[in-house]
Design a protein around this motif. Structure first.
Motif, mmCIF file in Angstrom:
data_model
loop_
_atom_site.group_PDB
_atom_site.id
_atom_site.type_symbol
_atom_site.label_atom_id
_atom_site.label_comp_id
_atom_site.label_asym_id
_atom_site.label_seq_id
_atom_site.Cartn_x
_atom_site.Cartn_y
_atom_site.Cartn_z
ATOM 1 N N VAL A 19 43.445 49.824 21.246
ATOM 2 C CA VAL A 19 44.751 49.544 21.861
ATOM 3 C C VAL A 19 44.258 50.166 23.252
ATOM 4 O O VAL A 19 44.634 49.533 24.352
ATOM 5 C CB VAL A 19 45.833 50.330 21.147
ATOM 6 N N VAL A 20 43.761 51.411 23.684
ATOM 7 C CA VAL A 20 43.418 51.863 24.831
ATOM 8 C C VAL A 20 42.723 51.021 25.554
ATOM 9 O O VAL A 20 42.936 50.724 26.626
ATOM 10 C CB VAL A 20 42.957 53.237 24.622
ATOM 11 N N TYR A 21 41.570 50.598 25.117
ATOM 12 C CA TYR A 21 40.643 49.847 25.740
ATOM 13 C C TYR A 21 41.095 48.459 26.147
ATOM 14 O O TYR A 21 40.741 47.888 27.287
ATOM 15 C CB TYR A 21 39.261 49.394 24.627
ATOM 16 N N THR A 22 42.099 47.624 25.198
ATOM 17 C CA THR A 22 42.594 46.354 25.699
ATOM 18 C C THR A 22 43.449 46.486 26.623
ATOM 19 O O THR A 22 43.332 45.806 27.556
ATOM 20 C CB THR A 22 43.047 45.883 24.303
ATOM 21 N N VAL A 23 44.343 47.637 26.494
ATOM 22 C CA VAL A 23 45.249 47.658 27.475
ATOM 23 C C VAL A 23 44.872 48.108 28.632
ATOM 24 O O VAL A 23 44.961 47.604 29.834
ATOM 25 C CB VAL A 23 46.502 48.702 27.080
ATOM 26 N N PHE A 24 43.855 49.329 28.973
ATOM 27 C CA PHE A 24 43.789 49.834 30.166
ATOM 28 C C PHE A 24 42.276 49.241 30.694
ATOM 29 O O PHE A 24 41.931 49.773 31.576
ATOM 30 C CB PHE A 24 43.512 51.348 29.899
ATOM 31 N N TRP A 25 41.999 48.357 29.863
ATOM 32 C CA TRP A 25 40.547 47.605 30.507
ATOM 33 C C TRP A 25 40.397 46.038 30.612
ATOM 34 O O TRP A 25 40.502 45.494 31.656
ATOM 35 C CB TRP A 25 39.301 48.571 29.759
ATOM 36 N N VAL A 26 40.727 45.654 29.271
ATOM 37 C CA VAL A 26 40.814 44.250 29.094
ATOM 38 C C VAL A 26 41.775 43.501 29.851
ATOM 39 O O VAL A 26 41.672 42.750 30.739
ATOM 40 C CB VAL A 26 40.724 43.755 27.847
ATOM 41 N N LEU A 27 43.004 44.034 29.499
ATOM 42 C CA LEU A 27 44.213 43.557 30.030
ATOM 43 C C LEU A 27 44.312 43.701 31.698
ATOM 44 O O LEU A 27 44.789 42.837 32.369
ATOM 45 C CB LEU A 27 45.659 44.065 29.593
ATOM 46 N N ALA A 28 43.759 44.971 32.391
ATOM 47 C CA ALA A 28 43.764 45.284 33.386
ATOM 48 C C ALA A 28 42.891 44.214 34.248
ATOM 49 O O ALA A 28 43.101 43.757 35.424
ATOM 50 C CB ALA A 28 43.355 46.543 33.861
ATOM 51 N N LEU A 29 41.549 43.860 33.660
ATOM 52 C CA LEU A 29 40.931 42.693 34.175
ATOM 53 C C LEU A 29 41.467 41.475 34.315
ATOM 54 O O LEU A 29 41.369 40.653 35.208
ATOM 55 C CB LEU A 29 39.603 42.768 33.232
ATOM 56 N N VAL A 30 42.300 41.039 33.320
ATOM 57 C CA VAL A 30 42.972 39.764 33.103
ATOM 58 C C VAL A 30 43.953 39.708 34.349
ATOM 59 O O VAL A 30 44.340 39.008 35.136
ATOM 60 C CB VAL A 30 43.675 39.438 31.891
ATOM 61 N N ALA A 31 44.819 41.000 34.480
ATOM 62 C CA ALA A 31 46.173 41.075 35.227
ATOM 63 C C ALA A 31 45.363 40.809 36.783
ATOM 64 O O ALA A 31 45.911 40.495 37.586
ATOM 65 C CB ALA A 31 46.619 42.374 35.126
ATOM 66 N N GLY A 32 44.096 41.420 36.953
ATOM 67 C CA GLY A 32 43.567 41.377 38.161
ATOM 68 C C GLY A 32 43.275 39.950 38.675
ATOM 69 O O GLY A 32 43.458 39.562 39.799
ATOM 70 N N LEU A 33 42.982 39.192 37.727
ATOM 71 C CA LEU A 33 42.627 37.769 37.860
ATOM 72 C C LEU A 33 43.994 37.195 38.488
ATOM 73 O O LEU A 33 43.944 36.430 39.521
ATOM 74 C CB LEU A 33 42.117 37.114 36.836
ATOM 75 N N GLY A 34 44.863 37.618 37.742
ATOM 76 C CA GLY A 34 46.309 36.733 38.145
ATOM 77 C C GLY A 34 46.705 37.387 39.492
ATOM 78 O O GLY A 34 47.350 36.739 40.698
ATOM 79 N N LEU A 35 46.612 38.561 39.597
ATOM 80 C CA LEU A 35 47.035 39.372 41.056
ATOM 81 C C LEU A 35 46.148 38.755 42.095
ATOM 82 O O LEU A 35 46.770 38.763 43.207
ATOM 83 C CB LEU A 35 46.831 40.783 40.680
ATOM 84 N N GLY A 36 45.102 38.272 41.920
ATOM 85 C CA GLY A 36 44.191 37.548 42.908
ATOM 86 C C GLY A 36 44.757 36.448 43.555
ATOM 87 O O GLY A 36 44.346 36.021 44.725
ATOM 88 N N THR A 37 45.793 35.926 42.937
ATOM 89 C CA THR A 37 46.266 34.597 43.328
ATOM 90 C C THR A 37 47.729 34.937 43.856
ATOM 91 O O THR A 37 48.540 33.962 44.485
ATOM 92 C CB THR A 37 46.579 33.509 42.253
ATOM 93 N N THR A 38 48.276 36.119 44.271
ATOM 94 C CA THR A 38 49.392 36.701 45.014
ATOM 95 C C THR A 38 49.109 37.373 46.168
ATOM 96 O O THR A 38 48.165 37.833 46.624
ATOM 97 C CB THR A 38 50.051 37.354 43.876
ATOM 98 N N LYS A 39 50.349 37.578 46.645
ATOM 99 C CA LYS A 39 50.195 38.604 48.087
ATOM 100 C C LYS A 39 51.549 39.278 47.763
ATOM 101 O O LYS A 39 52.681 39.095 47.296
ATOM 102 C CB LYS A 39 50.756 37.646 49.040
ATOM 103 N N TRP A 40 51.062 40.817 47.571
ATOM 104 C CA TRP A 40 51.862 41.807 47.251
ATOM 105 C C TRP A 40 51.521 43.023 47.872
ATOM 106 O O TRP A 40 50.163 43.322 48.142
ATOM 107 C CB TRP A 40 51.857 42.015 45.747
ATOM 108 N N THR A 41 52.377 43.955 48.501
ATOM 109 C CA THR A 41 51.997 45.179 48.956
ATOM 110 C C THR A 41 52.153 46.363 47.928
ATOM 111 O O THR A 41 51.980 47.380 48.361
ATOM 112 C CB THR A 41 53.000 45.538 50.129
ATOM 113 N N GLY A 42 52.702 45.750 46.920
ATOM 114 C CA GLY A 42 52.731 47.075 45.787
ATOM 115 C C GLY A 42 54.211 47.368 45.704
ATOM 116 O O GLY A 42 54.540 48.040 44.602
ATOM 117 N N TYR A 43 54.966 47.139 46.515
ATOM 118 C CA TYR A 43 56.535 46.897 46.486
ATOM 119 C C TYR A 43 57.163 45.727 46.798
ATOM 120 O O TYR A 43 56.562 44.825 47.573
ATOM 121 C CB TYR A 43 56.887 48.289 47.570
ATOM 122 N N GLY A 44 58.238 45.580 46.162
ATOM 123 C CA GLY A 44 59.119 44.307 46.672
ATOM 124 C C GLY A 44 58.611 43.172 45.867
ATOM 125 O O GLY A 44 57.924 43.252 45.145
#
Lengths: 293, 294
Positions: A19-44
């Protein structure tokens, strides 16, 4: 196969790590790929921008300068890691006494914190108070004494030199361990055949170290792209963001994300970093697989 | 090679005497180079410790010499006035907490992967190991968002969770290796005797791999003691700062009194150096396993 009860136990033992490894490492990696296609300041609001981040990065001169530093650092680190690592390992393997002492002493810089090392050297190289310039003058090399901390070209190579000082012993120990596995009989056979030490090393020992050399090279190449601390810490002492003229890709990523709040851009940079290290890893695993055949 | 050696055979005997002298000189040369390299590795640290014990004026006068009067006051000053006592405690808490978590969670997973035959076991092991090739910087931004979303930014447990996740590839891989080396008969006998699975793990298997776990724990502990990037991002509140972050963030204020500055660096360095020297024999081996594995 196991009974149902035992299988349940196996999964119970596995669950926390999974659970810890999947959520905080693997999912973070996947989320990073998604986030790379967006524009975001962290808020709003988040806006989807597709491949724009990648395009912008490839047009960004700072990216190419940073990548250039990664490549130069990587080349130096690999060359010196390989030659000094191998040389030192051969020497330790050759002497009869004090092997453990030499090994322990030479490996010491590896276990030190980057922050300590960079702050210590930062002081030693300080042009007004530091000790490097007086030392150079005393040795008659006064011409080399420059303001190390302001002259960016020399500062970059200085950081590389310190990084090599701190990391080549890893190769030394890796080579040394491999040398312990070279069979004594083989070496003795070469000596009986009349080979001298140099020849024995060159024709018998070194060929056997090829697979280890491949490991050492790929590890330093992976490090070449993920290196962060030495360049960031030296430039950014006092809690700052580091010096743009010293940035490597990882430091540029940090600056984009937490200095300029360009989270999408930073994630896309992360993706590029990931692709670069992945390529090295795959090449490395290929060579390793081939050498085991 | 065989051709060359065959040719040199007849002269081998006459060469023996010369080569012995040559061997001795080259052996002396080997020692000289190794001593020089050892000096190069140790000297900066020794110099830092030396300087940390000097008074300011003495340090300015002779930065290269052994301290004449030992100024232990530098250490009290950096400990009390510059918050190093706090940073030291924070580092200690982070190391103990994270390493305990890693050992418990990692040994359980490693045990399951090594001792139970079930479908998908191999793929799971690869799933864990694959994380090793992901650089920390790549997951940095999403991790930051996730930890902030969970309300764990600038908390100890948030940082510990990140360390735990980051360490899993290496720790699980090492742990399953340790457990794999234990003979099968042991747990079978225990199972026939009616011991519960938890008890077999906790009271029989775990004690058997203690030496390996010890090395691994020291190794991971040193990593966390020195860790910079995650600590900078996830626990950068003055009361939570670990030593590297404390030094990085605030030492500028004390930059003018160099011996005190070096006392601060020494406080952060000494524990890891002492631990390293005491365990170097095992560590170099353990570190190697990690290096070779990649």
């Amino acid at each position: 196969m196991l009974s149902r009860k035992l299988r349940r136990w196996a999964w119970a033992f596995l669950t926390p790590a999974l659970v810890v490894y999947t959520v905080f490492w693997v999912l973070a990696l996947v989320a990073g790929l998604g986030l790379g296609t967006t524009k975001w300041t962290g808020y709003g609001p988040i806006t989807f921008v597709g491949l724009d981040n990648i395009k912008n990065i490839l047009r960004d001169v700072h990216f190419w300068q940073s990548l250039g530093r990664n490549v130069r650092y990587g080349a130096l680190n690999t060359i010196f890691g390989l030659t000094m690592g191998l040389g030192t390992a051969l020497l330790i393997d050759r002497v009869q006494r004090l092997r453990l002492l030499f090994r322990t002493a030479i490996y010491l810089p590896v276990v030190l914190s980057w922050v300590i090392v960079m702050f210590l050297f930062r002081w030693l190289f300080n042009p007004t108070f530091g000790l490097l310039n007086p030392l150079l003058r005393a040795l008659g090399l006064g011409a080399l004494a420059v303001n190390w901390l302001i002259d960016m070209r020399s500062l970059f190579y200085l950081v590389c030199a310190i990084a090599i000082w701190k990391s080549y012993p890893v190769s030394t120990i890796t080579f040394y361990a491999a040398l312990q596995n070279v069979s004594k009989e083989l070496k003795e056979a070469a000596y009986i055949d009349g080979a001298d030490e140099l020849r024995c090393t060159w024709y018998v020992v070194l060929p056997m170290l090829k697979p280890v050399a491949a490991v050492v090279i790929s590890l330093s190449l992976m490090d070449a792209f993920r290196v962060f601390e030495p360049f960031f810490v030296l430039g950014g002492a006092g809690g700052g963001l580091g010096n743009l003229d010293l940035d490597v890709i990882a430091a540029l990523l940090y600056r984009r994300a937490f200095g300029q709040f360009m989270l999408g851009n930073a994630s896309a940079l992360g993706f590029i970093l990931f692709i670069l290290t992945m390529t090295v890893s795959i090449v490395y695993l290929r060579t390793l697989g081939r050498s085991e055949d | 090679m065989s051709l060359q050696t065959a040719r040199s055979m007849p002269v081998a005997r006459s060469r023996k005497r010369i080569s012995r002298a040559a061997r001795l000189t080259s052996s002396g040369l080997a020692y000289a180079v190794l001593i020089a390299l050892s000096f190069l590795a140790i000297a900066p640290i020794v110099w830092m410790l030396m300087s940390s014990l000097k008074g300011y004026s003495e340090f300015k006068l002779n930065p290269w010499l052994w301290p004449r009067e030992w100024q232990w006051g530098n250490y009290t000053r950096v400990w009390k006035n510059a918050d190093f006592g706090l940073y030291f405690t924070n580092s200690l808490i982070m190391v103990t907490g994270s390493v305990s978590l890693m050992v418990i969670v990692g040994s359980m997973a490693g045990y399951a992967l090594a001792r139970y035959q079930f479908k998908g076991r191999e793929s799971l092991l690869y799933y864990f190991i694959a994380g090793q090739i992901v650089p920390g910087q790549v997951v940095l931004v999403p991790l930051f968002i996730l930890i902030r979303f969970l309300g764990m930014l600038n908390t100890r447990h948030g940082l510990m969770l990140v360390y735990l996740a980051a360490a899993m590839p290496f720790v699980v891989f090492m742990m399953q290796g340790f457990f794999r080396s234990i003979p099968k008969e042991l747990e079978e006998a225990a199972r026939i005797d009616g011991a519960s699975e938890l008890r077999i793990f906790w009271q029989i298997m775990l004690p058997l791999v203690r030496p390996g776990i010890g090395t691994l724990a020291i190794f991971q502990g040193m990593w966390i003691w020195n860790e910079f990037l995650f600590a900078l991002l996830f626990a950068n509140k003055p009361e939570l700062r670990t030593l590297p972050i404390g030094i990085f963030s605030v030492i500028g204020q004390y930059f003018t009194d160099y011996p005190v500055y070096f006392a601060g660096l020494s406080v952060a360095t000494l524990p890891v150096v002492v631990l390293y020297v005491l365990s170097s024999k095992y560590l170099v081996r353990g570190g190697l396993a990690g290096a070779v594995k990649g």
